[in-house]
Write a protein that holds these residues in place. Structure first.
Motif, PDB file in Angstrom:
ATOM      1  N   MET A 211      49.408  59.604  59.577  1.00 50.99           N
ATOM      2  CA  MET A 211      47.820  58.940  59.995  1.00 50.99           C
ATOM      3  C   MET A 211      47.253  59.212  58.556  1.00 50.99           C
ATOM      4  SD  MET A 211      48.150  56.641  62.103  1.00 50.99           S
ATOM      5  CE  MET A 211      46.401  56.296  62.875  1.00 50.99           C
ATOM      6  N   SER A 212      46.168  58.611  58.355  1.00 49.47           N
ATOM      7  CA  SER A 212      45.171  58.748  57.375  1.00 49.47           C
ATOM      8  C   SER A 212      43.950  58.076  57.387  1.00 49.47           C
ATOM      9  CB  SER A 212      45.906  58.134  55.790  1.00 49.47           C
ATOM     10  OG  SER A 212      46.093  56.955  55.882  1.00 49.47           O
ATOM     11  N   ILE A 213      42.804  58.343  56.798  1.00 52.72           N
ATOM     12  CA  ILE A 213      41.708  57.627  56.418  1.00 52.72           C
ATOM     13  C   ILE A 213      41.953  56.547  55.450  1.00 52.72           C
ATOM     14  CG2 ILE A 213      39.168  57.731  56.157  1.00 52.72           C
ATOM     15  CD1 ILE A 213      39.273  60.328  57.528  1.00 52.72           C
ATOM     16  N   HIS A 214      41.491  55.196  55.918  1.00 57.49           N
ATOM     17  CA  HIS A 214      41.653  54.210  54.804  1.00 57.49           C
ATOM     18  C   HIS A 214      40.373  54.039  54.225  1.00 57.49           C
ATOM     19  CE1 HIS A 214      42.648  49.639  54.269  1.00 57.49           C
ATOM     20  NE2 HIS A 214      42.717  50.058  53.327  1.00 57.49           N
ATOM     21  N   VAL A 215      40.278  54.239  52.896  1.00 54.24           N
ATOM     22  CA  VAL A 215      38.722  54.081  52.338  1.00 54.24           C
ATOM     23  C   VAL A 215      38.778  52.698  51.566  1.00 54.24           C
ATOM     24  CG1 VAL A 215      37.104  55.211  50.875  1.00 54.24           C
ATOM     25  CG2 VAL A 215      38.885  56.647  52.168  1.00 54.24           C
ATOM     26  N   ARG A 216      37.732  51.716  51.641  1.00 59.00           N
ATOM     27  CA  ARG A 216      37.815  50.599  51.063  1.00 59.00           C
ATOM     28  C   ARG A 216      36.577  50.644  50.217  1.00 59.00           C
ATOM     29  NH1 ARG A 216      39.387  45.843  54.866  1.00 59.00           N
ATOM     30  NH2 ARG A 216      39.535  45.026  52.933  1.00 59.00           N
ATOM     31  N   TYR A 217      36.508  49.961  48.997  1.00 57.85           N
ATOM     32  CA  TYR A 217      35.417  49.870  48.290  1.00 57.85           C
ATOM     33  C   TYR A 217      35.135  48.247  47.858  1.00 57.85           C
ATOM     34  CZ  TYR A 217      36.869  54.552  47.220  1.00 57.85           C
ATOM     35  OH  TYR A 217      37.298  55.764  47.372  1.00 57.85           O
ATOM     36  N   PHE A 218      33.718  47.830  47.904  1.00 55.92           N
ATOM     37  CA  PHE A 218      33.372  46.706  47.660  1.00 55.92           C
ATOM     38  C   PHE A 218      32.496  46.317  46.508  1.00 55.92           C
ATOM     39  CE2 PHE A 218      35.111  46.706  51.866  1.00 55.92           C
ATOM     40  CZ  PHE A 218      35.911  45.524  52.107  1.00 55.92           C
ATOM     41  N   ALA A 219      32.766  44.772  45.873  1.00 58.26           N
ATOM     42  CA  ALA A 219      31.916  44.357  44.740  1.00 58.26           C
ATOM     43  C   ALA A 219      31.655  45.322  43.602  1.00 58.26           C
ATOM     44  CB  ALA A 219      30.334  44.038  45.548  1.00 58.26           C
ATOM     45  N   SER A 220      30.398  45.657  43.103  1.00 54.07           N
ATOM     46  CA  SER A 220      30.377  46.298  42.102  1.00 54.07           C
ATOM     47  C   SER A 220      30.791  47.756  42.337  1.00 54.07           C
ATOM     48  CB  SER A 220      28.890  46.441  41.548  1.00 54.07           C
ATOM     49  OG  SER A 220      28.118  47.170  42.634  1.00 54.07           O
ATOM     50  N   LEU A 221      30.917  48.424  43.458  1.00 59.73           N
ATOM     51  CA  LEU A 221      31.464  49.549  43.482  1.00 59.73           C
ATOM     52  C   LEU A 221      32.926  49.684  43.368  1.00 59.73           C
ATOM     53  CD1 LEU A 221      30.957  52.792  44.280  1.00 59.73           C
ATOM     54  CD2 LEU A 221      31.317  52.095  46.687  1.00 59.73           C
ATOM     55  N   ARG A 222      33.497  48.649  43.652  1.00 62.51           N
ATOM     56  CA  ARG A 222      35.141  48.464  43.668  1.00 62.51           C
ATOM     57  C   ARG A 222      35.338  48.417  41.912  1.00 62.51           C
ATOM     58  NH1 ARG A 222      37.006  43.850  42.737  1.00 62.51           N
ATOM     59  NH2 ARG A 222      35.320  42.576  43.731  1.00 62.51           N
ATOM     60  N   GLU A 223      34.735  47.937  41.397  1.00 60.55           N
ATOM     61  CA  GLU A 223      34.820  47.897  39.961  1.00 60.55           C
ATOM     62  C   GLU A 223      34.673  48.940  39.248  1.00 60.55           C
ATOM     63  OE1 GLU A 223      32.364  44.531  38.357  1.00 60.55           O
ATOM     64  OE2 GLU A 223      33.972  42.918  39.379  1.00 60.55           O
ATOM     65  N   THR A 224      33.521  49.793  39.832  1.00 62.19           N
ATOM     66  CA  THR A 224      33.346  51.055  39.273  1.00 62.19           C
ATOM     67  C   THR A 224      34.397  52.275  39.304  1.00 62.19           C
ATOM     68  OG1 THR A 224      30.804  50.893  39.370  1.00 62.19           O
ATOM     69  CG2 THR A 224      31.630  53.114  39.142  1.00 62.19           C
ATOM     70  N   MET A 225      34.909  52.022  40.683  1.00 64.18           N
ATOM     71  CA  MET A 225      35.736  53.002  41.272  1.00 64.18           C
ATOM     72  C   MET A 225      37.308  52.645  40.509  1.00 64.18           C
ATOM     73  SD  MET A 225      34.368  54.985  43.163  1.00 64.18           S
ATOM     74  CE  MET A 225      36.039  55.783  44.029  1.00 64.18           C
ATOM     75  N   GLY A 226      37.403  51.378  40.339  1.00 67.68           N
ATOM     76  CA  GLY A 226      38.785  51.195  39.488  1.00 67.68           C
ATOM     77  C   GLY A 226      39.533  50.748  40.455  1.00 67.68           C
ATOM     78  N   ARG A 227      39.641  50.778  41.856  1.00 71.25           N
ATOM     79  CA  ARG A 227      40.472  50.497  42.806  1.00 71.25           C
ATOM     80  C   ARG A 227      39.725  49.703  44.069  1.00 71.25           C
ATOM     81  NH1 ARG A 227      39.353  55.758  41.936  1.00 71.25           N
ATOM     82  NH2 ARG A 227      38.931  57.259  43.609  1.00 71.25           N
ATOM     83  N   MET A 228      40.405  49.083  44.952  1.00 70.48           N
ATOM     84  CA  MET A 228      39.632  48.515  46.036  1.00 70.48           C
ATOM     85  C   MET A 228      40.003  49.422  47.424  1.00 70.48           C
ATOM     86  SD  MET A 228      42.437  45.375  46.451  1.00 70.48           S
ATOM     87  CE  MET A 228      41.272  44.561  47.372  1.00 70.48           C
ATOM     88  N   GLU A 229      40.940  50.111  47.250  1.00 65.31           N
ATOM     89  CA  GLU A 229      41.079  51.024  48.468  1.00 65.31           C
ATOM     90  C   GLU A 229      42.049  52.395  48.260  1.00 65.31           C
ATOM     91  OE1 GLU A 229      43.371  48.656  51.220  1.00 65.31           O
ATOM     92  OE2 GLU A 229      44.762  48.216  49.839  1.00 65.31           O
ATOM     93  N   GLU A 230      42.194  53.183  49.037  1.00 75.40           N
ATOM     94  CA  GLU A 230      42.977  54.357  48.997  1.00 75.40           C
ATOM     95  C   GLU A 230      43.069  55.065  50.355  1.00 75.40           C
ATOM     96  OE1 GLU A 230      41.089  57.335  46.459  1.00 75.40           O
ATOM     97  OE2 GLU A 230      39.337  56.422  46.438  1.00 75.40           O
ATOM     98  N   ARG A 231      44.086  55.707  50.623  1.00 73.99           N
ATOM     99  CA  ARG A 231      44.298  56.455  51.917  1.00 73.99           C
ATOM    100  C   ARG A 231      44.128  57.998  51.851  1.00 73.99           C
ATOM    101  NH1 ARG A 231      45.869  52.927  55.905  1.00 73.99           N
ATOM    102  NH2 ARG A 231      46.226  50.886  55.248  1.00 73.99           N
ATOM    103  N   LEU A 232      43.391  58.603  52.356  1.00 69.66           N
ATOM    104  CA  LEU A 232      43.101  60.016  52.373  1.00 69.66           C
ATOM    105  C   LEU A 232      43.679  60.904  53.456  1.00 69.66           C
ATOM    106  CD1 LEU A 232      39.335  60.117  51.162  1.00 69.66           C
ATOM    107  CD2 LEU A 232      41.574  60.161  49.548  1.00 69.66           C
TER     108      LEU A 232
END
Lengths: 77, 148
Positions: free
Chosen positions: A1-22
């Protein structure tokens, strides 16, 4: 299992990715999740955050299997 | 509360007519309807805007809109409600949002619609990205919801 992290809008562009799993190890709060992907930096007033699609606060708890989202001020309507 | 997120242009007046004509609507059991229709302008902050990209958070958007409607209903009772919001690529003149409430009397309908509009603007996870000429940028804040 993991924690699913998602980013939206300008933050998604700043992060350079829309999601990741930690790995949930050591991640107790939303703030911990933010620090894990920002080299230990404190979560600022913005972005906003949500856990499992409900608004959350930096101190809100997270657990294995949760979806944690970060996003800027909303501008719909 | 009926909630629709649409990826293609819609005619708000046709949609309203269909909503009021539907068998599950109120018939004559309401005395007031209050509507808000938000349309994409072809300008913002003194510059021409050619198009808009409207991003949202699928799942949370619907939940938050439903939550907003339930909260408003607790303080401002209304019989039926409708929220329609575009997502994706939007052109100037397109209707972005349609909000309607139906109630027994005008005060509840007008107040409920206004409360839902303001809550949507501040809480529903939508984000606008404007295309101005060759440049695009994310809208960072809403315009004020009242005049002074």
């Amino acid at each position: 299992m993991s924690i699913h992290v998602r980013y939206f809008a300008s933050l998604r562009e700043t992060m350079g990715r829309m999601e990741e799993r930690l790995s949930p190890d050591g991640l107790l709060t939303v703030s911990d999740v933010w620090k894990a992907v920002h080299q230990g930096q404190t979560l600022p007033d913005q972005p906003l955050c949500a856990v499992n699609m409900a608004y959350a606060k930096p101190e809100s708890p997270v657990q294995d299997g949760d979806e944690v989202a970060f996003f800027p001020q909303v501008t719909g309507g | 509360m009926e909630i629709q997120l649409l990826e293609t242009p819609y005619d708000p007046y046709a949609l309203l007519r269909d909503f009021e004509m539907a068998p599950d609507h109120l018939g004559s059991h309401f005395g007031a309807a209050s509507l808000f229709i938000g349309t994409m302008r072809d300008f913002n902050e003194g510059e021409a805007v050619e198009s808009l990209w409207l991003e949202h958070y699928p799942g949370m958007t619907e939940r938050e809109l439903q939550k907003i409607a339930e909260e408003v209903r607790q303080t401002t009772p209304f019989e039926r409600g409708l929220i329609v919001h575009r997502v994706g690529h939007i052109a100037p003149g397109d209707t972005i949002v349609l909000i309607g409430t139906w109630s027994c009397h005008r005060a509840e309908a007008m107040t409920a619609t206004s409360k839902i509009v303001e809550a949507l603007k501040h809480r529903a996870p939508f984000w606008k990205k404007e295309q101005r000429g060759a440049k695009s940028h994310w809208v960072e804040k809403n315009t004020p919801g009242s005049v002074t």
